[in-house]
Write an enzyme that holds these catalytic residues in place. Structure first.
Site, PDB file in Angstrom:
ATOM      1  N   ARG A  54       0.861  -1.382  -0.084  1.00 31.16           N
ATOM      2  CA  ARG A  54      -0.041  -0.343   0.021  1.00 31.16           C
ATOM      3  C   ARG A  54       1.498   1.522  -0.097  1.00 31.16           C
ATOM      4  NH1 ARG A  54      -4.576   0.977   4.492  1.00 31.16           N
ATOM      5  NH2 ARG A  54      -3.017   0.963   5.605  1.00 31.16           N
ATOM      6  N   LYS A 153      -2.676   7.429   1.159  1.00 29.45           N
ATOM      7  CA  LYS A 153      -2.137   7.621   2.343  1.00 29.45           C
ATOM      8  C   LYS A 153      -1.461   8.730   2.697  1.00 29.45           C
ATOM      9  CE  LYS A 153      -2.074   4.951   7.117  1.00 29.45           C
ATOM     10  NZ  LYS A 153      -3.317   5.223   7.438  1.00 29.45           N
ATOM     11  N   GLU A 186     -15.796   7.209   6.580  1.00 25.92           N
ATOM     12  CA  GLU A 186     -14.915   6.675   6.982  1.00 25.92           C
ATOM     13  C   GLU A 186     -14.904   7.987   8.800  1.00 25.92           C
ATOM     14  OE1 GLU A 186     -11.335   6.094   5.926  1.00 25.92           O
ATOM     15  OE2 GLU A 186     -10.793   8.193   5.330  1.00 25.92           O
TER      16      GLU A 186
END
Length: 290
Positions: A54, A153, A186
């Site tokens: 990721r 991220k 989220e």
């Protein structure tokens, strides 16, 4: 405050109190960089390959080159854990754009930097984990994919920080972000699950959720334990009427939610939550135990 923290900075390990980065690093100046949070148990990083994959994808989306191979990062993680006084802890792996001149142009940054921090991280108290946390739905909205894709991220967490400030002002522990269409994305630093009519539901990443490693692990554990589960577009109505609700993340692990916008969740901690928490703990022991 940081007595137990250890840092790996481009090949050198140092106590946190002595760690330094340049004030001209664009990660510091502009949030230009990416990161991963990784838990370690029994001195072993949990699901590190998935986190590094990721990390690479986040970096690729920002045209940011990680100056070390995956094997070198794995070795650096092992070295950082080895010098940490902690047996169980939390790692922050950071890749910054590097040092450049003032101004946002990333072309002035010649060499990306890599930092690994080993320390403790406790997002909620033991009592809150047992009885559940309270949440609000924030007025701050999650950015859309055409602005900044939630699967990146990045070091810029202002969106989530503003939502967490709303939770602080409301006197609760967490905030839930919606996307621009009013659908659930989220939490501020965690993915969200609900149980409705026995089915485990979580918003897809395309709704503004991070493609969480713990989120995916929970979906795998649900399948292995015969719990019906799927991704679904959710609205506040679904949260208010949920049988159970809980949050997941590397930092959070699994946290039950007992109240959203003053509305009590029917079960907290719920049956599915407890079942999955036990399965998650067993998986950690299986993959990191001696």
């Amino acid at each position: 405050m940081f007595e137990q923290a250890r840092c790996w900075i481009d090949g050198s390990i140092t106590p946190a109190s002595e760690a330094k980065v340049s004030v001209f690093d664009h990660g510091f100046l502009y949030g230009d960089g990416v990161f991963e949070g990784v838990r370690f148990y029994n001195c072993k990083a949990f699901r590190l390959p998935l986190h590094l994959k990721r990390l690479q994808r986040s970096a690729a989306a920002l045209q940011l080159t990680i100056p070390y191979s995956s094997e070198q990062v794995v070795q650096a993680v092992a070295e950082t854990i080895a010098v940490s006084p902690l047996t169980d802890g939390y790692l922050r792996i950071i890749v910054t754009r590097g040092v450049g001149v003032l101004g946002i142009n990333p072309a002035t940054c010649m060499q990306p930097g890599v930092i690994i921090i080993a320390d403790q991280l406790q997002m909620v108290s033991d009592a809150q984990r047992e009885q559940g946390v309270r949440a609000i739905i924030a007025s701050t909205r999650r950015l859309t994919p055409d602005r900044l894709d939630s699967r990146i991220k990045s070091l810029n967490y202002l969106n989530a920080i503003l939502a967490r400030m709303e939770a602080n002002h409301a006197g609760v522990e967490e905030a839930i972000l919606l996307n621009d269409r009013g659908c659930v994305a989220e939490g501020t630093a965690d993915n969200l699950f609900i149980v409705s009519d026995g089915i485990l539901l979580t918003p897809p990443a395309t709704e503004g959720a991070l493609a969480g490693i713990t989120r995916q692990t929970v979906l795998e554990l649900a399948a292995a334990n015969g719990i019906p589960a799927r991704e679904a577009v959710l609205t506040p109505y679904d949260l208010y009427n949920a049988d159970e609700c809980f949050l997941t993340g590397t930092g959070a692990k699994l946290i039950p939610v007992r109240e959203i916008d003053g509305r009590k969740i029917a079960e907290c901690p719920g049956t599915r939550y407890q079942q999955l928490t036990q399965a998650f703990s067993a998986l950690i022991q299986q993959e990191t135990g001696d």
